[in-house]
Design a protein around this motif. Structure first.
Motif, PDB file in Angstrom:
ATOM      1  N   TRP A  80       0.773  -1.197  -0.077  1.00 42.59           N
ATOM      2  CA  TRP A  80      -0.087  -0.120  -0.025  1.00 42.59           C
ATOM      3  C   TRP A  80       0.865   1.137  -0.037  1.00 42.59           C
ATOM      4  O   TRP A  80       1.952   1.502   0.796  1.00 42.59           O
ATOM      5  N   SER A  88      -4.716  -6.001  -5.857  1.00 40.54           N
ATOM      6  CA  SER A  88      -4.711  -6.511  -4.290  1.00 40.54           C
ATOM      7  C   SER A  88      -5.255  -7.696  -4.580  1.00 40.54           C
ATOM      8  O   SER A  88      -6.155  -8.076  -5.092  1.00 40.54           O
ATOM      9  N   GLY A  93     -11.639  -3.693   1.215  1.00 37.04           N
ATOM     10  CA  GLY A  93     -11.722  -3.116   2.460  1.00 37.04           C
ATOM     11  C   GLY A  93     -10.393  -3.635   3.238  1.00 37.04           C
ATOM     12  O   GLY A  93     -10.317  -3.366   4.226  1.00 37.04           O
ATOM     13  N   GLU A  94      -9.583  -4.492   2.783  1.00 35.95           N
ATOM     14  CA  GLU A  94      -8.433  -5.055   3.273  1.00 35.95           C
ATOM     15  C   GLU A  94      -7.163  -4.826   2.567  1.00 35.95           C
ATOM     16  O   GLU A  94      -7.223  -4.550   1.351  1.00 35.95           O
ATOM     17  N   ILE A  95      -6.218  -4.651   3.383  1.00 33.91           N
ATOM     18  CA  ILE A  95      -4.814  -4.389   2.790  1.00 33.91           C
ATOM     19  C   ILE A  95      -3.817  -5.406   3.215  1.00 33.91           C
ATOM     20  O   ILE A  95      -3.808  -6.216   4.211  1.00 33.91           O
ATOM     21  N   CYS A 102      -4.030 -10.488   5.066  1.00 30.81           N
ATOM     22  CA  CYS A 102      -4.714  -9.544   4.813  1.00 30.81           C
ATOM     23  C   CYS A 102      -5.345  -8.994   6.064  1.00 30.81           C
ATOM     24  O   CYS A 102      -5.773  -9.901   6.923  1.00 30.81           O
ATOM     25  N   ARG A 105      -8.875  -2.459   6.825  1.00 39.54           N
ATOM     26  CA  ARG A 105      -8.138  -1.368   6.390  1.00 39.54           C
ATOM     27  C   ARG A 105      -7.993  -0.187   7.694  1.00 39.54           C
ATOM     28  O   ARG A 105      -6.979   0.489   8.181  1.00 39.54           O
ATOM     29  N   GLU A 106      -9.058  -0.452   8.625  1.00 39.03           N
ATOM     30  CA  GLU A 106      -8.895   0.451   9.650  1.00 39.03           C
ATOM     31  C   GLU A 106      -7.991   0.019  10.867  1.00 39.03           C
ATOM     32  O   GLU A 106      -7.840   0.711  11.728  1.00 39.03           O
ATOM     33  N   ASP A 120       2.043  -2.648   9.377  1.00 40.50           N
ATOM     34  CA  ASP A 120       0.904  -1.655   9.467  1.00 40.50           C
ATOM     35  C   ASP A 120       1.140  -0.486  10.045  1.00 40.50           C
ATOM     36  O   ASP A 120       0.073   0.392   9.790  1.00 40.50           O
ATOM     37  N   PRO A 130      -3.709   4.962   5.117  1.00 39.66           N
ATOM     38  CA  PRO A 130      -5.136   4.348   4.373  1.00 39.66           C
ATOM     39  C   PRO A 130      -6.238   5.155   5.251  1.00 39.66           C
ATOM     40  O   PRO A 130      -7.380   5.286   4.507  1.00 39.66           O
ATOM     41  N   ASN A 131      -6.199   5.523   6.450  1.00 37.58           N
ATOM     42  CA  ASN A 131      -7.112   6.301   7.199  1.00 37.58           C
ATOM     43  C   ASN A 131      -7.006   7.802   7.505  1.00 37.58           C
ATOM     44  O   ASN A 131      -7.358   8.317   8.337  1.00 37.58           O
TER      45      ASN A 131
END
Length: 517
Positions: A80, A88, A93-95, A102, A105-106, A120, A130-131
């Motif tokens: 990312w 991806s 909604g996942e990284i 995986c 994202r949050e 992360d 990402p946020n």
């Protein structure tokens, strides 16, 4: 390695440490070359310095311990942000972590390690989080609804014209306050110097570091109307310390420092609202989450590069409107209800029209080319003129607390300059909090004489609270092995021991100061 990163020459596995040390002042970087290729550019530190590959700067030789290290350490990164055409392997909604799993994202950049390899928490910049906070959108952030933001940081609050806007000037000093520099500050901020526009005396802001500070002097500065902020307890000179400190560490350093100031300078709670991190470092989301949790109003640690126009202060409720400046600087990426009193770059050229462009400075101490009082005066006038003739963003002059102790000829020139500028009519030497007061209620020059937020402690008379403070000598070899005794001058009662981290009241215990609330 990154394109803009410096590295050393690899002499091979048979090279010994002596060879690397002999070449420790030489470093390299890849630069663009013809035909879309790259070449290697060589550079050297001054003879008395070595290159620190981790900090990416030349440092004193005894401070550099990584001469045999070729590259700067690179932490593991998640996949990312995705580059153009890259897909991806994770559900929507996942990284993907650097270690392959995986995660939602949050969970990225939430100050908790969730990936197996910790990747992360290694992309938490304003560009890559990402946020991250949203970019300022003036169509949604409306002044009439109590919201203010500026896409590029140059917008005047209230959309006033520059001609209607008072030119605010902030003079700040960072470090310990002692008897020597206290007398200098009294000379700069004379009670006989007044602003032509409102008859108030000029005010400054002092970011206090704890060790060697005379708190009776801090109390007097506060009494006559100056603002007191905090710049940590330890004043640790290791840049990495501040970049990597967690929120609890910032709490101990900054909230603990605020407790010491309130306790021994007898300043009321909720008056010390600003902070500045030492060494022009920034603590990222950890620092700013602590500030929001502990009720700090503003930070003044982030530096901005020189642009077409100087920047106004901004809130951290939106993404920073400028590049995060500094090697490995840790700027916040999330949104916080905290102001940033940004430090604009200063132009140190003697002739701003004809001299070639030079790298600027943010603290006046860094402007090494200033050698004569006349040159210093020109520097002050040139930079003030840049703000006044453009968008009238607050003009900041930032010094370490000891700057004028060794520059007495500059001090005389500065005292004269402050008195001259105050009498021009549209110029006001104000505190950081007074700048925020004005930005929250923009008032035109014609009405500034009635702006009540600047009338408090407008012109203070009277005597200091105490003329003979308690010296409070303490033996603290564990903290200061080179000092026979440490003195804490205060008009208040002496503490049992020298206040420090985890014991800001000086009670002699090592429990968290939170237990005192």
């Amino acid at each position: 390695r990154k394109d803009d990163e410096f590295f050393r020459k690899d002499f091979g596995i048979d090279a010994d440490e002596k060879l690397y040390k002999a070449n420790c002042g030489t470093y390299y970087r890849c630069v663009p070359a013809p035909a879309s290729k790259k070449s290697i550019a060589e550079a050297k530190c001054q003879s008395e310095l070595f290159f620190d590959v981790e900090q990416q700067i030349c440092e004193r030789k005894h401070n550099v311990l990584n001469c045999a290290q070729i590259d700067k350490f690179q932490p593991p990164l998640p996949k990312w942000p995705l580059t153009d055409g890259q897909e991806s392997l994770c559900p929507n909604g996942e990284i993907e972590c650097g270690s392959g799993e995986c995660l939602p994202r949050e969970l990225f950049c939430d100050n908790n390690v969730d990936c197996v390899d910790g990747s992360d928490e290694n992309i938490c910049t304003p560009e890559n989080d990402p946020n991250r906070a949203d970019i300022c959108d003036p169509r949604k952030c409306l002044w009439s609804e109590g919201c203010f933001c500026s896409v590029d940081g140059t917008r005047i609050p209230g959309d006033l014209n520059p001609e209607q806007t008072p030119q605010m000037i902030t003079i700040t000093f960072t470090g310990a306050i002692n008897d020597r520099n206290f007398r200098i500050f009294q000379d700069i901020f004379k009670d006989t110097t007044k602003h032509k526009g409102n008859d108030c005396t000029p005010k400054g802001t002092f970011f206090i570091s704890h060790a060697f500070t005379n708190y009776s002097a801090v109390q007097e500065l506060y009494r006559v109307g100056h603002e007191i902020g905090v710049s940590s307890i330890t004043n640790n000179q290791n840049r990495t310390y501040w970049s990597q400190l967690d929120s609890l560490g910032y709490e101990n350093e900054m909230e603990g420092g605020r407790v010491i100031i309130e306790q021994f300078a007898n300043i009321s709670a909720n008056e010390v609202l600003g902070l500045r991190v030492p060494r022009q470092r920034v603590g990222g989301n950890q620092q700013f989450s602590m500030m929001a949790n502990w009720g700090f109003l503003y930070d003044s640690s982030i530096s901005a590069p020189m642009g077409r126009l100087p920047l106004w202060p901004y809130t951290m409720m939106h993404r920073m409107p400028h590049k995060c400046l500094g090697t490995d600087q840790n700027c916040p990426s999330r949104n916080y209800t905290v102001w940033e009193m940004v430090v604009n770059e200063l132009d140190r050229r003697d002739d701003v029209k004809f001299d070639e462009v030079l790298t600027g400075c943010h603290y006046v101490d860094q402007c090494a080319n200033l050698v004569s009082p006349k040159q210093f005066r020109t520097f002050l006038d040139n930079n003030l003129d840049r703000h006044f003739r453009t968008n009238r963003a607050p003009f900041g002059l930032h010094f370490t607390s000891g700057y004028f102790e060794t520059r007495k000829n500059f001090l005389k020139e500065f005292v004269s300059w402050v008195a001259d500028v105050a009498q021009r009519g549209d110029f006001y030497f104000v505190t950081m909090q007074q700048v925020i007061n004005w930005m929250e209620a923009p008032t035109e020059i014609a009405a500034i004489n009635n702006f009540q937020e600047w009338k408090g402690k407008c012109e203070v008379k009277g005597l200091p609270y105490c003329s003979l403070p308690n010296p409070c000598p303490k033996k603290v070899p564990r903290l200061f092995p080179d000092e026979e005794e440490m003195f804490l001058y205060t008009c208040m009662e002496c503490p049992s021991t020298y206040p420090w981290l985890h014991d800001p009241y000086g009670s002699g215990g090592f429990n968290s100061f939170n237990e005192n609330f």
